[in-house]
Design a protein around this motif. Structure first.
Motif, PDB file in Angstrom:
ATOM      1  N   GLU A 152       0.830  -1.191   0.000  1.00  0.00           N
ATOM      2  CA  GLU A 152       0.000   0.000   0.000  1.00  0.00           C
ATOM      3  C   GLU A 152       0.873   1.252   0.000  1.00  0.00           C
ATOM      4  O   GLU A 152       2.029   1.212   0.409  1.00  0.00           O
TER       5      GLU A 152
ATOM      6  N   MET B 140      -5.656  -4.018  -1.080  1.00  0.00           N
ATOM      7  CA  MET B 140      -4.274  -3.655  -1.396  1.00  0.00           C
ATOM      8  C   MET B 140      -4.190  -3.025  -2.788  1.00  0.00           C
ATOM      9  O   MET B 140      -3.499  -2.008  -2.987  1.00  0.00           O
TER      10      MET B 140
ATOM     11  N   ARG C 278      -5.390   0.464  -2.808  1.00  0.00           N
ATOM     12  CA  ARG C 278      -4.525   1.359  -2.039  1.00  0.00           C
ATOM     13  C   ARG C 278      -3.108   1.435  -2.594  1.00  0.00           C
ATOM     14  O   ARG C 278      -2.235   2.026  -1.978  1.00  0.00           O
ATOM     15  N   SER C 279      -2.889   0.842  -3.736  1.00  0.00           N
ATOM     16  CA  SER C 279      -1.591   0.959  -4.410  1.00  0.00           C
ATOM     17  C   SER C 279      -1.818   1.437  -5.843  1.00  0.00           C
ATOM     18  O   SER C 279      -1.629   2.617  -6.143  1.00  0.00           O
TER      19      SER C 279
END
Length: 448
Positions: free
Chosen positions: A231, A302, A305-306
């Motif tokens: 993240e 994930m 959030r990345s």
């Protein structure tokens, strides 16, 4: 893999923008790194601090009995990843290729009569499966040669100068034998000659000019985001102040957020091993760790959030002693890829635009819960702030859906579900010239 690499370029007003290698890496969005080393075959649990210092076992234990490199790429394709990296060498010091300069390599293993070359197999398989290949090289630690944190120790058979020359010779082998590479990843970076390290940058600049170089204080095409949770924080800018991300200068704010006014283009990498659930965090295969495979919901979180915050996500996969990606891991890769396609593959409506305010209507009123924005990062990261509003389908009233600062390659918004017949992207502020929004997409479900 696009054209010439090199440091990120700058615009006329001084705003940085990506070189072609950085641009290809960011647009790839999702990659894989395979960790495979000699200790996978010793039947013991991996303890990094101990393994970094303990001489590795006899290379004769490296003997996979069902080795299938194409099966590894079933996992890559299942995920939807566009590039894959292999740990050509890690902390034991064992080399997964036929080195002419280091005998502690696959030549020392009886497997395949000492003629195996996993690096060659990996690159060839990547090309067969339409995946861009890259390599990971560990110079920071070498248990066999007594190297700790880049420096040779008392028990090392080599001087620092000899070790540096060995690293350069090995890097030349990797750079010249296997064709074009997508990325070169030095574990923990690599010291420059001025810092007492080897002179590897000219080798890759000459022989791999289109590869992403990660990283040294001479050239840093990407940055680690400061954690191994897969993240990045929001906002996450592609630009940085180079002095705040130098090797050894661990600045979590600079690594995670970058700097909207930074002088260098250096996008963020978010990395995590697939086996990092249930309190475990395993880059390498270990016995009994199947329950540590991350659940699908965590992987999707994930991803948002990345990738959804302007970072490139790299997931770690761990081939087992048989030479296969374990079935639980392979299955989860397929689940994840299918879920990403289901969630993000078919927008209700999408548009490309270059205006300061643009309206987007779904074909019919819809419950909208997700919005995706993409900036044309070829021109740099120009948008500094924006807003999103929606018009309710039942009464025509405009409501605020969200706002943000960084967009970059991709920005995913999760919003409170709302029944809308129009969504507006508006009140931008930008720097370095007019911004181009390459994509503005709506996701949800239609309501008749």
């Amino acid at each position: 893999f696009l054209a010439l690499g090199g440091p990120g370029r700058r615009l006329g007003r001084g705003r940085p923008r990506p070189n072609p290698a950085q641009l290809a890496w960011q647009k790839a969005e999702l990659g894989v790194v395979f960790h495979w080393d000699l200790h996978v075959f010793d039947g013991k649990r991996y303890h990094q601090a101990e393994n970094r210092r303990t001489p590795p076992p006899d290379p004769a234990i490296f003997a996979p009995d069902r080795y299938d490199i194409d099966q590894w790429f079933e996992a890559v394709k299942g995920l939807g990843a566009r590039f894959a990296l292999l740990t050509a060498c890690h902390e034991t010091g064992f080399r997964l290729w036929q080195s002419e300069v280091n005998p502690f390599c696959l030549k020392a293993a009886p497997w395949r009569d000492g003629k195996a070359d996993v690096v060659a197999d990996f690159v060839a398989a990547a090309h067969r499966h339409g995946v861009a290949p890259g390599l990971y090289y560990g110079a920071r630690w070498n248990a066999r040669l007594g190297v700790r944190d880049f420096r040779v120790g008392e028990r090392s058979p080599l001087s620092q100068e000899e070790y540096n020359r060995l690293v350069e010779a090995e890097c030349r082998e990797l750079a010249t034998r296997y064709g074009e590479l997508f990325e070169i990843w030095f574990d923990g970076g690599i010291l420059t000659p001025e810092q007492g390290g080897p002179d590897v940058l000219p080798i890759f600049a000459e022989h791999q000019p289109r590869a992403l170089f990660y990283h040294s204080d001479q050239r840093r095409d990407a940055r680690w985001a400061g954690n191994e949770n897969g993240e990045v924080p929001y906002p996450c800018w592609s630009t940085v102040d180079p002095e705040r991300v130098r090797i050894g200068a661990h600045d979590p704010d600079a690594l995670g957020h970058g700097d909207p006014d930074g002088s260098a283009w250096c996008p963020a990498m978010a990395d995590a091993p697939l086996r990092s659930g249930g309190g475990r965090h395993e880059w390498f295969w270990e016995p009994g760790d199947e329950p540590a495979v991350l659940p699908l919901g965590r992987l999707l979180e994930m991803y948002e959030r990345s990738v959804g915050r302007n970072a490139t996500l790299i997931l770690g996969l761990a081939p087992d002693p048989h030479g296969l990606v374990p079935e639980p891991d392979l299955g989860r890769c397929r689940e994840f890829g299918a879920a990403v396609e289901r969630l993000w593959g078919r927008p209700l409506a999408t548009i490309r635009c270059a205006r300061h305010r643009v309206d987007l209507d779904p074909p019919q009123p819809a419950v909208i819960d997700r919005i995706v924005l993409r900036e044309r990062i070829e021109d740099g990261q120009r948008v500094k702030r924006y807003g999103l509003d929606g018009r309710r389908a039942d009464d025509g009233i405009w409501i605020k859906l969200g706002e943000g600062s960084a967009i970059g390659n991709r920005r995913i918004h999760r919003i409170r579900p709302a029944w809308l017949d129009r969504v507006r992207l508006n009140h931008w502020t930008f720097d370095g010239g007019p911004a181009v929004i390459e994509e503005f997409s709506l996701y949800g479900r239609p309501v008749s």
